[in-house]
Motif scaffolding. Structure first.
Motif: not given
Length: 633
Positions: A368-369, A375-376, A371-372
């Motif tokens: 998740f980290e 996105l940023i 992928c986040l």
């Protein structure tokens, strides 16, 4: 003779059990055999810890007896096999670099071509497609690392440096680590994260060398017995040294820089005959990569052609420099030392926080980290260029080979990103909305005065610096060479613009100062001097700037050393990898052995000890090294 059947512990059986529980070269703990198989199961020993290696060949009776049984043809065969392995390491690392580069460049080319085509009709749909493509690539990378090859995360250089210093970290040279490094690098770099593929290529070369030295991988049934003659740790370290040099040579097309990198940065023990093999391996890599470039020139490599094989030629730029430029060059060195030291400290704090709080929550949090952050990064690189106005294309020389704007999906300057007119370009998109190799090539480019505004360069510097700090330490293969070059070349070009504005009569090129800025940041962060100087000269094909590169490297390293240690040393200490310095620190010069052990419980063994006693000591202590001292009984 007493045995376990009489109620006393069976020392030989317990020893066999303990050693059978140790991880093998492929990461699996084999099941115990014989009488120890029925003993109670115990936790695996030393899993996740580091292990000391024999730094020199152990001269004992068994070794001398084995040497005496060898035929007279063994020594020529042994030497010939070393050189043959050097050849295979060069070819294998070169092919791995070609595969990674072509995959990254083609994924980037397809991504940018599709995005450019969609935004002509709908900006929002193009934005979604761009984010999803980057997210898919990054997800593939982090999934491979977390589920298949955890040791493939990061650059791998601190672990390899520890290995060549005599300390082995479990899992760093396995076959699955090699696979995870190659495919993970393709996903993380192709996904547009603020990291590079050059550090992972060094780890890739080391893995190839280690697997060749041990005859392949027994776990995956890819091994051969006829090459398994490198039984000593010293021989295997020599091969890994060749692999490290090959990785640098393949990453930057800098064979001499690869040799000097192995000598200056990673290897603790150097011999003259090892120099020849390392040099030969780097030369083989250069030939392999050059052959691939000639093949790509015919248009068979898809998008971007040879754009991914790094060489940023600025030989057509500034040919000479004046003594008046020494002051701004020194300022670049100071800025590089300060920003490099700050980068090391910030990444150290964030990595500590990740290891303490975040990554302990499991693999899903790591996925998740990553992928986040993807996105940023995608949002920043897509949205920020819209905040800048498009500029009209400048008048270019007919023989410069530069197009304005350049066609979508090809490498070049002057990106037309959502501009209203066909003869306009977006200077911030030229850096942000581009592959990293092409962005650096644009920043280094000569005879492109006033291509970038100061506001765009400052915006990119602040945002990319922040993204590089946050991205470093995620569970993906990540190198810091290319991000460091992009950060340094940005503020270097800013200084160059100031010099051009202040010294109007000097023949100053902004791309030259971008090169000096890149060298200063790498020197301030990684603290390399000689090898980095040669690498920068080789990748830019400009020998005339050598004195200025030397000056900024010396200044940036001196400034950075005032605050903290180099990036690799800091990360190695954080990961618990002990590195033996070339000389003791000043505080250790007046210390005695009793001062170091006064707060520790020293374990002593008599000259003649039972196996069960030694195994018990090893099981009850987390370390594997014990001081040799006189014990009083």
């Amino acid at each position: 003779m007493l045995s376990g059947d009489q109620g006393l512990p069976d020392g030989i059986g317990m020893a066999r059990l303990a050693w059978s529980r140790l991880p093998t070269a492929d990461g699996a703990a084999p099941l115990p055999e014989g009488p120890a198989a029925s003993a109670p199961a115990q936790d695996e020993l030393f899993v996740g810890a580091v292990e000391s290696l024999d730094y020199e060949v152990i001269e004992n009776y068994a070794y001398r007896e084995e040497q005496a049984q060898r035929s007279k043809f063994w020594v020529p065969y042994y030497i010939m096999l070393k050189w043959f392995f050097a050849l295979l390491i060069g070819v294998g690392t070169g092919l791995a670099a070609i595969f990674i580069n072509l995959a990254v460049e083609n994924f980037s080319g397809w991504k940018f071509t599709l995005t450019f085509a969609i935004i002509q009709h709908s900006y929002f749909v193009g934005f979604l497609v761009y984010i999803l493509l980057n997210l898919a690539l990054v997800f593939s990378s982090v999934y491979i690392v977390t589920q298949f090859a955890p040791a493939a995360a990061g650059s791998g250089i601190p672990e390899i440096k520890g290995y060549l210093n005599g300390v082995d970290t479990h899992g760093i040279l396995l076959f699955r680590t090699l696979v995870g490094k190659i495919f993970g690098s393709i996903g993380s770099v192709g996904g547009g994260l603020a990291l590079g593929k050059e550090g992972p290529l060094v780890h890739t070369g080391a893995c190839i060398a280690s697997l060749l030295g041990q005859g392949g991988s027994a776990k995956y049934h890819l091994n051969s017995r006829w090459v398994q003659i490198f039984e000593s740790d010293r021989d295997r370290r020599d091969l890994v040294t060749c692999g490290c040099a090959a990785g640098v040579a393949a990453a930057f097309r800098a064979p001499v820089g690869g040799v000097l990198f192995a000598l200056e940065e990673v290897t603790s023990w150097w011999r003259s005959h090892l120099m020849w093999r390392v040099f030969f391996t780097s030369a083989v890599v250069a030939v392999v990569v050059r052959s691939a470039m000639n093949w790509c020139d015919s248009g068979k490599c898809g998008h971007f052609g040879a754009g991914g094989f790094i060489i940023w030629d600025i030989s057509g730029g500034q040919e000479d420099y004046s003594y008046q430029e020494l002051l701004p060059v020194a300022i670049i060195g100071v800025i590089g030392g300060l920003l490099g030291a700050l980068f090391n400290q910030l990444t150290l704090y964030i990595t500590k926080w990740r290891r303490t709080y975040l990554h302990k929550k499991g693999k899903r949090v790591q996925i998740f980290e990553a992928c986040l952050i993807s996105l940023i990064t995608s949002t920043v690189s897509f949205v920020l260029p819209l905040l800048r106005k498009c500029s009209p294309c400048p008048e270019l020389e007919t023989n410069s080979g530069i197009q304005c704007p350049h066609p979508p999906g090809t490498d070049g300057n002057f990106v037309n990103f959502y501009c209203s007119k066909d003869n306009e370009y977006n200077d911030l998109a030229t850096i942000f909305f581009n592959s990293q190799d092409d962005a650096i090539r644009n920043l280094f480019s000569a005879k492109t005065f006033h291509e970038y505004s100061a506001q765009s360069l400052i915006t990119f510097l602040v945002m990319f610096y922040s993204l590089a700090v946050v991205t470093f330490g995620t569970a993906v293969p990540a190198g810091q060479f290319v991000p460091g070059i992009m950060i340094g070349s940005t503020y270097g070009r800013l200084v160059g613009m100031s010099v051009v504005k202040f010294y109007k009569k000097l023949n100053v090129d902004e791309g030259t100062y971008a090169l000096l800025g890149a060298a200063s940041f790498l020197g301030g962060s990684m603290r390399m001097t000689v090898s980095l100087c040669v690498i920068m000269v080789e990748i830019t094909n400009n020998l005339q700037l050598l004195p200025l590169i030397m000056l900024v490297l010396l200044i940036s390293k001196a400034v950075g050393d005032f605050f903290n240690e180099g990036l690799y040393e800091e990360q190695a200490r954080l990961k618990g990898i002990p590195l033996l310095d070339s000389r003791p620190k000043q505080v250790m010069r007046n210390m005695n052995a009793k001062d170091a052990c006064k707060n520790q419980k020293v374990v002593c063994l008599p000259r003649v000890s039972r196996v069960v006693d030694i195994v018990s000591v090893l099981q009850s202590n987390k370390h594997n090294g014990f001081p040799v001292s006189r014990c009083q009984f």
